[in-house]
Design a protein around this motif. Structure first.
Motif, mmCIF file in Angstrom:
data_model
loop_
_atom_site.group_PDB
_atom_site.id
_atom_site.type_symbol
_atom_site.label_atom_id
_atom_site.label_comp_id
_atom_site.label_asym_id
_atom_site.label_seq_id
_atom_site.Cartn_x
_atom_site.Cartn_y
_atom_site.Cartn_z
ATOM 1 N N LYS A 51 -6.728 -5.141 -3.926
ATOM 2 C CA LYS A 51 -5.923 -6.328 -4.178
ATOM 3 C C LYS A 51 -4.367 -6.279 -4.420
ATOM 4 C CE LYS A 51 -5.999 -11.037 -6.298
ATOM 5 N NZ LYS A 51 -6.816 -11.942 -6.999
ATOM 6 N N LYS A 52 -4.116 -5.268 -5.280
ATOM 7 C CA LYS A 52 -2.952 -4.818 -5.699
ATOM 8 C C LYS A 52 -2.281 -4.219 -4.289
ATOM 9 C CE LYS A 52 -3.851 -3.939 -10.483
ATOM 10 N NZ LYS A 52 -3.940 -2.912 -11.300
ATOM 11 N N TYR A 60 -11.616 7.909 -5.612
ATOM 12 C CA TYR A 60 -12.011 6.982 -4.638
ATOM 13 C C TYR A 60 -11.361 5.906 -4.233
ATOM 14 C CZ TYR A 60 -15.239 4.028 -1.952
ATOM 15 O OH TYR A 60 -16.017 3.347 -1.214
ATOM 16 N N GLU A 61 -10.745 5.116 -5.224
ATOM 17 C CA GLU A 61 -9.687 4.041 -5.111
ATOM 18 C C GLU A 61 -8.651 4.487 -4.185
ATOM 19 O OE1 GLU A 61 -11.170 4.813 -7.760
ATOM 20 O OE2 GLU A 61 -12.000 2.828 -8.767
ATOM 21 N N ILE A 62 -7.784 5.410 -4.381
ATOM 22 C CA ILE A 62 -6.677 5.942 -3.750
ATOM 23 C C ILE A 62 -6.926 6.240 -2.344
ATOM 24 C CG2 ILE A 62 -4.769 7.410 -3.491
ATOM 25 C CD1 ILE A 62 -4.877 5.260 -5.714
ATOM 26 N N MET A 63 -8.314 7.253 -2.119
ATOM 27 C CA MET A 63 -8.737 7.528 -1.012
ATOM 28 C C MET A 63 -9.045 6.334 0.126
ATOM 29 S SD MET A 63 -12.489 9.626 -0.342
ATOM 30 C CE MET A 63 -12.832 10.214 1.386
ATOM 31 N N LEU A 64 -9.643 5.379 -0.738
ATOM 32 C CA LEU A 64 -9.946 4.087 0.207
ATOM 33 C C LEU A 64 -8.504 3.494 0.634
ATOM 34 C CD1 LEU A 64 -12.331 2.310 1.058
ATOM 35 C CD2 LEU A 64 -12.292 1.107 -1.170
ATOM 36 N N ILE A 65 -7.757 3.187 -0.262
ATOM 37 C CA ILE A 65 -6.679 2.666 0.137
ATOM 38 C C ILE A 65 -5.967 3.297 1.273
ATOM 39 C CG2 ILE A 65 -3.986 2.174 -0.711
ATOM 40 C CD1 ILE A 65 -5.136 1.561 -3.340
ATOM 41 N N TYR A 66 -5.885 4.776 1.322
ATOM 42 C CA TYR A 66 -5.401 5.482 2.599
ATOM 43 C C TYR A 66 -6.039 5.315 3.566
ATOM 44 C CZ TYR A 66 -3.918 9.312 5.569
ATOM 45 O OH TYR A 66 -3.602 9.871 6.530
ATOM 46 N N HIS A 67 -7.455 5.406 3.501
ATOM 47 C CA HIS A 67 -8.210 4.989 4.631
ATOM 48 C C HIS A 67 -8.002 3.727 5.460
ATOM 49 C CE1 HIS A 67 -11.741 5.615 7.421
ATOM 50 N NE2 HIS A 67 -12.005 4.592 6.902
ATOM 51 N N LEU A 68 -7.961 2.737 4.466
ATOM 52 C CA LEU A 68 -7.687 1.314 5.132
ATOM 53 C C LEU A 68 -6.302 1.152 5.680
ATOM 54 C CD1 LEU A 68 -9.607 -0.623 2.378
ATOM 55 C CD2 LEU A 68 -10.257 -0.661 4.729
ATOM 56 N N ALA A 69 -5.229 1.645 5.027
ATOM 57 C CA ALA A 69 -3.779 1.521 5.467
ATOM 58 C C ALA A 69 -3.710 2.159 6.739
ATOM 59 C CB ALA A 69 -2.872 2.204 4.408
ATOM 60 N N ALA A 86 0.769 -1.229 0.063
ATOM 61 C CA ALA A 86 -0.138 -0.094 0.151
ATOM 62 C C ALA A 86 0.916 1.111 0.011
ATOM 63 C CB ALA A 86 -0.875 0.054 1.061
ATOM 64 N N ASP A 87 1.844 1.310 0.581
ATOM 65 C CA ASP A 87 2.792 2.416 1.024
ATOM 66 C C ASP A 87 3.318 2.701 -0.238
ATOM 67 O OD1 ASP A 87 2.561 2.711 3.404
ATOM 68 O OD2 ASP A 87 4.273 2.005 4.216
ATOM 69 N N LYS A 88 3.669 1.825 -1.143
ATOM 70 C CA LYS A 88 4.302 2.117 -2.495
ATOM 71 C C LYS A 88 3.173 2.882 -3.601
ATOM 72 C CE LYS A 88 7.295 -1.805 -3.044
ATOM 73 N NZ LYS A 88 7.784 -3.277 -3.727
ATOM 74 N N ILE A 89 2.188 2.678 -3.380
ATOM 75 C CA ILE A 89 0.940 3.500 -4.066
ATOM 76 C C ILE A 89 0.537 4.674 -3.347
ATOM 77 C CG2 ILE A 89 -1.616 3.516 -4.482
ATOM 78 C CD1 ILE A 89 -1.267 0.271 -4.576
#
Length: 387
Positions: free
Chosen positions: A251-252, A204-213, A179-182
């Motif tokens: 998933k990525k 949305y996808e990046i916002m969600l990745i940050y929220h979950l991370a 996730a950090d790489k993204i």
């Protein structure tokens, strides 16, 4: 009905607009006292108070006054926050500094009322090369920089005494390296909120990745509270998105299992979905941990990940260089100073407050038993964090 079920029913009534009239008959003084303790532990007492007022379940007694006070305080603090958010945005726009509002600053707009989404600070991301310029511009307008900083942000206090975290990276540790790489390239994905402006928003996808991370980082250090799950449910409900695309992105990022479990638990709370063995285990961990987690949860997480007591203690004694650089900035340019900085920090441990903190962490780690660590190991496995 348990006090936990009552709390979630009242939260659901405010967040999802579902009637809870049947709850009123269960609200005796003992239940209200237990309800306040539990909801306050998770910074949800203001939302519960709002639901209780609508049910006309509060009076002039002591516990009702406590509920009313948390409600009024959340509304008051939101007005302070709103002013500070506007002030930060205007200053950064004026200086032509690209920035991305984060976390509660954005998510509060998804709630029925912005004050429902409490937070103790304002989070905004700028590019690392713009940090000093941003700090200087904010300080010229009455902000004060504090001595505290971390491996990912600087701290300031606004002119109306609100805490501001000026982030220069969204990557915080290697446990979520995918996730950090993204997130390390977040400005590549961001888009301006208006033409010619310097305030950016995240897809949305990046916002969600940050929220979950961010949520996961708190969870694996002892707990993250109820609020991030409510945030997640509102994001899923109110922001248009392609679920298949979202799942591919998660998933990525190595967060798909965590997303599925977290969204499922949020639906148990806000949609009355049936619990599974996994959501029950996750709920138990979250409710025990409170808003910021606790040392016993953190100790169980370490044990569940296979970190032994000796290795855990060594981790307390020897900080990673990245963390030491926050305490001793000269270390960034002079890596040879690493052993001297470690020793210098050891002397700080003799400060009673710091000593007591280390003692609490050590005692918690020593109290972990094999049955608890096995439960946590299973939980980490279905969340996708075991490795």
């Amino acid at each position: 009905m348990t006090v936990e079920k009552i709390m979630f029913s009242l939260i659901k009534s405010e967040i999802a607009g579902v009637s809870t009239e049947e709850i009123k008959e269960k609200l005796n003084p003992d239940v209200l006292n237990a309800l306040f303790k539990l909801s306050d532990k998770h910074d949800m007492s203001h939302i519960v108070a709002s639901a209780l007022l609508k049910l006309k379940a509060l009076s002039n007694d002591e516990i009702s006054q406590k509920f009313n006070k948390t409600l009024m305080l959340s509304v008051y603090r939101d007005s302070l926050k709103d002013f500070a958010i506007t002030q930060v945005g205007e200053i950064l726009e004026k200086e032509k500094i690209s920035h991305i509002p984060l976390k509660g600053t954005v998510l509060r707009k998804l709630y029925p009322k912005p004050w429902m989404r409490t937070s103790c600070d304002i989070d905004v991301l700028v590019k690392e090369e713009d940090c000093e310029r941003a700090i200087e511009a904010l300080c010229k307008e009455g902000f004060k920089r504090t001595a505290d900083c971390s491996t990912h942000d600087y701290n300031l206090i606004s002119s109306n005494n609100f805490h501001v975290e000026l982030h220069y990276t969204l990557t915080q540790e290697e446990s979520l390296i995918t996730a950090d790489k993204i997130l390390d390239k977040v400005f590549d994905y961001a888009y301006p909120e208006k033409d010619g402006g310097y305030s950016y928003a995240l897809p949305y996808e990046i916002m969600l990745i940050y929220h979950l991370a961010h949520m996961a980082r708190h969870l694996i250090h002892g707990g993250c509270g109820i609020r991030p799950f409510i945030d997640l449910w509102l994001m899923n409900e109110k922001i248009p998105h392609d679920e298949r695309s979202v799942c591919d992105s998660l998933k990525k990022a190595g967060l798909l299992d965590f997303y599925n479990a977290s969204l499922s638990l949020s639906k148990c709370w806000l949609e009355d979905s049936a619990y599974s063995e996994k959501t029950k285990a996750l709920e138990e961990f979250i409710l025990f941990g409170g808003v910021y987690g606790n040392t016993l949860n953190a100790a169980n997480i370490k044990a569940g990940k296979g970190v032994g007591k000796i290795k855990s203690f060594i981790g307390l004694v020897f900080l990673p260089r990245k963390n030491l650089e926050v305490l001793y900035p000269k270390l960034k340019k002079h890596k040879i100073l690493l052993p001297f900085c470690q020793v210098k920090r050891w002397f700080k441990v003799f400060d009673r407050q710091k000593y007591n903190k280390i003692k609490r962490i050590t005692d918690a780690r020593n109290s972990v038993n094999s049955k608890d660590s096995e439960k946590i190991r299973d939980m980490l496995d279905f969340l996708g964090f075991k490795k």
